[in-house]
Design a protein around this motif. Structure first.
Motif: not given
Lengths: 113, 114
Positions: A34, A36, A89, A101, A103-106, B36, B42-44
């Motif tokens: 995905f 986002y 993300f 899910l 997630f990557g670090q964005g 979350y 930073q990321s979730l």
């Protein structure tokens, strides 16, 4: 365990430039992938997804192809707009269990006019 | 499309007090909800997964006694931050789904503990 790695940001581009945000993953089995998008102060919106190898997800001019051989799901857009400025993300959902899910670090993207 | 409402969007509380955050699925029955936490830039990070009518499953390192999760109905889950401290200040986001798939996200709650 499963993990997602995105290219580090921030990324700054001019309007109408070509965008690529790299994403690679590590997972067992065949995860769904995905992208986002998060606008300032808001939650996450699903941008696009792909559920099996060679699938291409697309939405709002963005595309990403599920590449199993390179374990990648790079996000691309041919001509970005100022309104595309946001944090993006990459994420995966495992094939089994709770399908939560990861997630990557964005990657923070800023588009200048 | 599916809508998930999270409330409040912002809350400021004093250290030592408790704060409750609600996550509602408005047009579908959410059999599973995810909570979350997102630190600035930073990321979730997944805190816990809750299924309607059963106890939440917490991720490693998340204090279940500090972050109380209740999923009493198919449309509502709550996260209560008990005895909040400044280090609990963060952006909390819920996600709700019916069946399989990643679910739909709420707009998040920014918690500031003073």
């Amino acid at each position: 365990g499963d993990s997602v790695t995105q290219m580090e940001g921030p990324v700054t581009l001019s309007e109408e430039a070509f965008l690529t945000i790299n994403c690679t993953y590590t997972a067992t089995g065949y995860p769904s992938l995905f992208w986002y998008v998060q606008y300032p102060g808001e939650g996450l919106q699903l941008l696009l997804k792909a559920t099996k190898a060679d699938d291409k997800g697309s939405n709002k001019g963005f595309e990403a192809t599920y590449r199993k051989e390179t374990t990648s799901f790079h996000l691309e857009k041919g001509s970005v707009q100022v309104s595309d400025s946001a944090v993006y993300f990459c994420a995966l959902s495992g094939a089994q269990g709770a399908q939560k899910l990861v997630f990557g670090q964005g990657t923070r993207l800023t588009i200048n006019p | 499309g599916a809508v998930v409402s999270q409330h409040p969007s912002r809350v400021i509380c004093k250290s030592g007090t408790s704060v409750k955050i609600e996550c509602r699925s408005l047009d579908f029955q959410a059999t599973t909800m995810f909570w979350y936490r997102q630190f600035p830039k930073q990321s979730l990070m997944l805190m816990a997964t809750s299924n309607e009518g059963s106890k939440a499953t917490y991720e490693q390192g998340v204090e279940k006694d500090k972050f109380l999760i209740n999923h009493a109905s198919l449309t509502l889950s709550t996260l209560t931050v008990t005895s909040a401290h400044p280090e609990d200040s963060s952006f909390y986001i819920c996600s709700a789904r019916s069946g399989t798939g990643p679910g739909h996200f709420g707009n998040g709650t920014r918690l500031t503990v003073t």
